[in-house]
Design an enzyme around this catalytic site. Structure first.
Site: not given
Ligand code: SF4
Ligand code: FE
Length: 489
Positions: A296, A100, A292, A257, A104, A299, A447, A191
């Protein structure tokens, strides 16, 4: 300066005065801390790519607010093409970091707050949208790293924010003053907070009557007074404190995180973007979620590419690459990865223009994208572990491999095909280990499940966004229950 280099970004972090705790201790020099630094490197990659001529179109764009060239992570979506570029950029970064890269959430947050503040102002005559534009110009002009802070700790899930026994289970306004507001609460699983200059606070869920103080959006510096950060643990994180680089697997990069405590933090009015307009909380939440959940689709396929490459390499090193069942498993891994990416592209292509002028991803398809992501990475990990072999979890340490006496036994007995050094086989195994249940695993597995909303959240949205009545009418007509459509009419 509108485009920081990776080095300038890392230096800029040193100016922050974070109140950060890790493993029970306050961390003063967190930029050089070996547990934290890989996560900083991952964000730094978002700055690096913006200076690469071959990635310029992906990683930068013209600001909708100023016309200046800005990093895409700080830009509003001016078109559906911008959202396509986002997801392609995320795949590129996932491929190069295999983790990650954290930036974003801020990107998706600014787009959701931009369009929602516009519509709040239209209804209530407030000035949130203007304030937000001014703050975003400041973020863009300084190429700041921005973190979106959404997930409240939530306490008793059966009870609304304002009905909790402890009123601080959701971030809320505790005092309204002439110069600003005081807020209190905590955001969990945040994050990239430690690697960001600013955080953009948004509500977690739909608000109802009585929840006015919880219907809140604002921006604060990550080192504002009253902000306390507690670094989240990751599997195998203390391996980064050991000598050598093999046992960590993905040595250079990692996610991050924090549990973010907001203990009576003052926010001046020009940084407040929603304060009490409870009917708009769900608009902000759903728009952010759709952005969001699209992310995904970028990434995770990028990380998946690395995992597929690692699994194929292990098959080479083990001498199993030509076995039909291995080829079939690698093919399945590609299929799963491309399916996630296809959904990320689809919800961008099917996006729409909001009243404020920026573009929103298609909400149904974004939720389908994320829902696939709650499942497929688990299967990808299972297949990678299957191909790699059980030695994945029984490997001796790097120290044993380097040991003057034991090292030669490991070198001899853990060899696969003759022409590949044992060390390469061990390195590929620890990379897979770090991605499937080591330190990178949280950003690829759990995640994938809970980030951007747990699976049930997508199921609810998928049902809400689907026109079931249309589907039933289609079926009734073709079954002859309703009048059949005449082809020649
Ligand atoms: Fe970006 Fe993916 Fe990390 Fe979310 S999980 S911040 S989309 S890299
Ligand atoms: Fe996430």
């Amino acid at each position: 300066m509108s485009l920081k280099t990776a080095a300038e970004y890392i230096e800029s972090l040193r100016q922050l005065k974070l109140d950060l705790y890790l493993l029970g201790e306050k961390v003063e020099n967190w930029v050089d801390n070996p547990i934290i630094r890989p996560s900083i490197n991952a964000v730094a990659m978002t700055y690096k790519v913006a200076h690469e001529p071959k990635n310029e179109d992906l990683a930068t764009t013209d600001s909708m607010l100023t016309g200046k060239k800005v990093n895409r992570f700080n830009a509003l979506f001016k078109s559906t093409d911008d959202m396509v570029s986002k997801v392609k950029l995320q795949r590129e970064l996932g491929q190069r970091t295999a983790c990650c890269f954290q930036r974003c959430v801020g990107l998706d947050g600014i787009n959701a707050v931009f369009s929602t503040t516009y519509e709040i102002d239209q209804k209530h005559g407030t000035e949130y949208h203007h304030r937000f534009r001014e703050w975003l110009k400041y973020v863009q002009d300084n190429d700041l790293c921005l973190q979106g802070a959404m997930t409240d700790v939530k306490g008793n899930r059966a009870v609304a924010p304002s009905k909790q026994t402890d009123p601080d289970m959701f971030v809320h306004v505790v005092e309204r003053r002439s110069d600003g507001i005081i807020i209190r609460g905590a955001k969990a699983s945040q994050t990239g907070t430690v690697n960001s200059h600013e955080m953009l606070i948004m509500p977690t869920l739909r608000m109802r009557e009585g929840d006015e103080d919880y219907s809140l959006s604002c921006a604060i510096p990550t080192d504002a007074e009253g902000v306390h950060l507690i670094y989240g643990r990751q599997p195998c994180d203390t391996r980064k404190l050991e000598e050598g680089d093999i046992d960590v697997g993905n040595y250079s990069f990692g996610g991050q995180e924090t549990l973010t405590i907001l203990d009576n933090v003052f926010v001046p009015w020009d940084r407040v973007f929603m304060c009490g307009e409870l009917e708009f909380a769900i608009m902000m939440v759903e728009r952010f979620a759709a952005y969001h959940r699209q992310s995904y689709g970028g990434c995770k396929p990028g990380i998946g590419d690395v995992l597929i490459g690692a699994a194929a390499s292990m098959a080479d090193y083990n001498g199993t690459r030509r076995a039909p069942h291995i080829r079939e498993k690698l093919g399945e891994m590609i299929h799963l990865t491309e399916t996630i990416h296809a959904c990320g592209l689809a919800c961008a292509h099917e996006g729409w223009k909001t009243k404020s002028g920026n573009y929103q991803s298609n909400i149904l398809l974004a939720n389908v994208c994320k829902h696939n992501t709650t499942r497929f990475p688990y299967e990808l990990c299972r297949l990678a572990e299957d191909i790699a072999g059980g030695i994945l979890v029984t490997l001796p340490s790097e120290k044993d491999f380097r040991h003057p006496v034991m090292g030669k036994y490991i070198d001899k007995y853990l060899k696969g095909v003759p022409d590949v050094p044992t060390e390469h086989r061990i390195r590929m195994l620890t990379l897979i280990h770090s991605m499937t249940f080591g330190q990178i695993a949280p950003s690829y597995r759990t995640e994938s499940l809970h980030g951007a909303g747990s699976p049930q959240a997508q199921k609810i949205m998928i049902e809400r966004e689907t026109d079931m009545d249309l589907k039933q009418r289609l079926a009734r007509s073709l079954a002859g229950i309703d009048e059949r459509e005449a082809v020649t009419a």
